[in-house]
Design an enzyme around this catalytic site. Structure first.
Site: not given
Length: 222
Positions: A120, A138
């Site tokens: 991420k 997220d």
């Protein structure tokens, strides 16, 4: 959502916010990388408060190494998990100096070799710093992808892969920012604000959340 609905979905978000930006404050690619590492399990607002003074002092990996772990901790004590994060930031800075000439790599596989950098974080840096079509999923984007029907998936990676497959070309670069901002401010976790959502009619979430009842005016004292 079908293709036409997805195109309409992003068209509306783009019209409302033509140039979406990250809410993390930074001055260069290295500072962005540090800010994203620090933002894990923390708010952007909290990270920005901690990094304003830090980033006036530190602009490069070598300057971060020179600051040292204890010096970094002094700046970021208000951020959750600051001990582990300080250790990772110093280690990744050392690695950047030693192995990459002090430059932030521009590919995911190399970025994820850095301490404290997962998929991420790498995707955020690739998208925000280098303009690559990367989808950093997220909690907000995971929720929006599943709740709306845009990119349903049981895992973060599944949602990322679905977004990569389904987001049309005109919107791929900025999709990450539109989705995270939409999830943060409109499609909230506990109570999505469907009554003011510009894509509510395209969304599969049911039932739609009604607007809060207006409070009755207070009766003036007699």
């Amino acid at each position: 959502m079908n293709r036409a609905q997805i195109f309409d979905f992003f068209s509306r978000l783009a019209e409302a916010n033509p140039a979406p930006q990250t809410e993390l404050e930074y001055g260069n690619d290295f500072q962005l990388l540090v800010a994203v590492v620090l933002s894990a399990q923390a708010t952007d607002v909290g990270v920005n408060k901690a990094t304003r003074a830090l980033f006036r002092e530190v602009e490069t990996p070598q300057q971060m190494v020179d600051l040292g772990e204890e010096g970094l901790k002094a700046h970021i004590r208000t951020i959750g998990l600051f001990n582990a994060k300080a250790k990772n930031v110093i280690a990744l800075s050392q690695m950047l100096v030693r192995d990459y000439g002090g430059q932030v790599p521009q590919d995911r596989d190399t970025l994820t070799l850095l301490p404290g950098v997962g998929r991420k974080t790498a995707n955020v840096v690739l998208n925000t710093a280098f303009g690559q079509e990367a989808f950093a999923v997220d909690t907000h984007i995971f929720r929006v992808g599943n709740r709306t029907g845009l990119a349903p998936g049981k895992t973060v990676l599944a949602v990322e892969q679905k977004l990569d497959k389904r987001v049309p070309a005109p919107f791929r670069r900025d999709a990450h920012h539109w989705l995270i901002l939409h999830g943060r401010y409109v499609c909230k976790a506990r109570r999505p604000e469907c009554w003011r959502c510009i894509v509510a009619d395209l969304c599969r979430y049911r039932p739609k959340t009604p607007a809060p009842a207006a409070k009755a005016p207070k009766t003036p004292p007699v």
